[in-house]
Design a protein around this motif. Structure first.
Motif, short mmCIF file in Angstrom:
data_model
loop_
_atom_site.label_atom_id
_atom_site.label_comp_id
_atom_site.label_asym_id
_atom_site.label_seq_id
_atom_site.Cartn_x
_atom_site.Cartn_y
_atom_site.Cartn_z
N GLY A 52 0.66 -1.15 -0.05
CA GLY A 52 0.03 0.08 -0.15
C GLY A 52 0.91 1.32 0.01
O GLY A 52 0.50 2.35 0.51
N MET A 53 1.99 1.08 -0.63
CA MET A 53 2.92 2.26 -0.74
C MET A 53 4.04 2.38 -1.75
O MET A 53 4.13 1.03 -1.86
N GLY A 54 4.80 3.15 -2.00
CA GLY A 54 5.79 3.25 -3.01
C GLY A 54 6.88 2.61 -2.33
O GLY A 54 7.15 2.67 -1.13
N PHE A 55 8.18 2.41 -2.96
CA PHE A 55 9.53 1.84 -2.33
C PHE A 55 9.76 2.72 -1.35
O PHE A 55 10.35 2.53 -0.50
N PRO A 56 10.09 4.07 -1.98
CA PRO A 56 10.62 4.95 -0.89
C PRO A 56 10.12 5.07 0.37
O PRO A 56 10.69 5.36 1.48
N THR A 57 8.78 5.09 0.43
CA THR A 57 8.16 5.25 1.62
C THR A 57 8.40 3.64 2.46
O THR A 57 8.55 3.87 3.66
N PHE A 58 8.32 2.89 1.91
CA PHE A 58 8.42 1.29 2.26
C PHE A 58 9.95 1.36 3.07
O PHE A 58 9.97 0.93 3.94
N LYS A 59 10.93 1.81 2.35
CA LYS A 59 12.25 1.85 2.69
C LYS A 59 12.53 2.66 3.90
O LYS A 59 13.16 2.15 4.89
N GLN A 60 11.80 3.69 4.00
CA GLN A 60 11.85 4.66 4.98
C GLN A 60 11.11 4.04 6.32
O GLN A 60 11.43 3.94 7.46
N ARG A 61 9.83 3.46 6.10
CA ARG A 61 9.15 3.11 7.27
C ARG A 61 9.90 1.65 7.74
O ARG A 61 9.77 1.16 8.89
#
Length: 110
Positions: A52-61
């Motif tokens: 439910g998110m893009g890779f940059p957001t996933f990586k940060q989370r």
């Protein structure tokens, strides 16, 4: 300058139904780049849908340990590595495709 064996050249011409070896190679390379890019996009689309998110957001989370699943679980790590690899390869193939298109355009204009 690299060369093709006569057998490889014959198969390339046959597979592409072309009469010109350069044209056949251009067709194969262009289609290969498109197919690879499409397959990698399917991977990123699937993972974006799953998380439910893009890779940059996933990586940060993931770095912040702010995911619904344990950041150190096997499945989360596997998704991270697969996603990171897909993003890296998509960028690589886009660059190769842009260079290829630019070189072909330059050749056509001369």
């Amino acid at each position: 300058m690299p060369t093709l064996s006569p057998d490889v050249g014959a198969h390339l011409l046959k597979a592409t139904r072309s009469q010109d070896l350069d044209e056949a190679f251009e067709k194969v390379l262009s289609e290969y780049l498109e197919l690879k890019s499409a397959a990698l996009q399917e991977t990123t689309d699937r993972l974006e849908e799953k998380w439910g998110m893009g890779f940059p957001t996933f990586k940060q989370r993931l770095a912040d340990d702010d995911l619904p699943d344990d950041a150190y679980s096997y499945d989360v790590e596997q998704d991270f590595w697969e996603w990171e690899d897909a993003e890296r390869l998509k960028a690589h193939y886009r660059q190769v495709q842009a260079e290829w298109t630019q070189n072909r355009s330059g050749r056509l204009c001369t």
